[in-house]
Design a protein around this motif. Sequence first.
Motif, short mmCIF file in Angstrom:
data_model
loop_
_atom_site.label_atom_id
_atom_site.label_comp_id
_atom_site.label_asym_id
_atom_site.label_seq_id
_atom_site.Cartn_x
_atom_site.Cartn_y
_atom_site.Cartn_z
N UNK A 1 41.99 28.27 15.18
CA UNK A 1 41.72 28.66 16.57
C UNK A 1 41.32 27.44 17.39
N UNK A 2 40.44 26.60 16.84
CA UNK A 2 40.02 25.39 17.57
C UNK A 2 41.23 24.51 17.89
N UNK A 3 42.13 24.35 16.91
CA UNK A 3 43.34 23.57 17.15
C UNK A 3 44.18 24.20 18.26
N UNK A 4 44.30 25.52 18.24
CA UNK A 4 45.16 26.21 19.20
C UNK A 4 44.66 26.08 20.63
N UNK A 5 43.35 25.89 20.81
CA UNK A 5 42.81 25.79 22.17
C UNK A 5 42.51 24.35 22.56
N UNK A 6 43.11 23.40 21.83
CA UNK A 6 43.07 22.01 22.27
C UNK A 6 41.98 21.15 21.68
N UNK A 7 41.24 21.64 20.70
CA UNK A 7 40.24 20.81 20.04
C UNK A 7 40.86 20.17 18.79
N UNK A 8 40.16 19.20 18.23
CA UNK A 8 40.62 18.52 17.01
C UNK A 8 39.56 18.69 15.93
N UNK A 9 39.59 19.82 15.21
CA UNK A 9 38.54 20.07 14.24
C UNK A 9 38.65 19.25 12.96
N UNK A 10 39.82 18.69 12.68
CA UNK A 10 39.99 17.98 11.41
C UNK A 10 39.69 16.49 11.57
N UNK A 11 40.31 15.84 12.54
CA UNK A 11 40.00 14.44 12.82
C UNK A 11 40.07 13.57 11.59
N UNK A 12 38.98 12.84 11.30
CA UNK A 12 38.91 11.93 10.15
C UNK A 12 38.23 12.58 8.94
#
Length: 205
Positions: free
Chosen positions: A175-186
């Motif tokens: 969901x975070x990815x779908x709304x433009x956030x980057x939850x995985x990152x490094x």
Amino acid sequence: MKLYNSIGPSPRIVRMAAAEKGIALDLVEIDIMGGECRRDPYMAEVNPLGALPALETDAGQIITEVLAIGEYFEELVPSPPLIGTTPEKRAEARMWARRIDLGFATPLTLGFRAAEGRPMFEPRLIVAPEEAAPSLKAMAFWTLDFLNRQCAARDYVAGATPTMGDILLLAFVDFAKAVGMDPIGERAWLAAWHARMSARPSAAA
């Protein structure tokens, strides 16, 4: 069983849990964008909180809240276990699910509603002030850092096999990815875990 279903991470959690268990669900689609869940007959007959998902059992009982529904599935179909097979394993699985729910899913959701989701949610719910959104999202991402450190030696959050915590985490990371956030990152562990969970057939549910 009948699942009142919609777009969004929470209904996906129930669909995934059911898929892991091999439980067939009759999906009843509810238009949350059109506000169908916030008026009768849904509120009067299904969930007075106006939230999704809701499970109607074969006996006609309505169960809401995704972790409660997951517990119900576990009682009905104990194998494969999504909560654990011993008191100790069940306690650990529930501990991680609660950490993910309170530490990641909840502040992420509140932060989204206060910012990007404000036009949709403000007319329907009490939402946090817009200036609180960055802090709420920071709380959520702190939990991802915590998971990335604490789970580094495991395949899944509570050990060698997926639990309800993993399903909850996947739904809200996506969901975070779908709304433009980057939850995985490094976050290396999170990235490897995400690939493992996304490869499971239930992820497509």
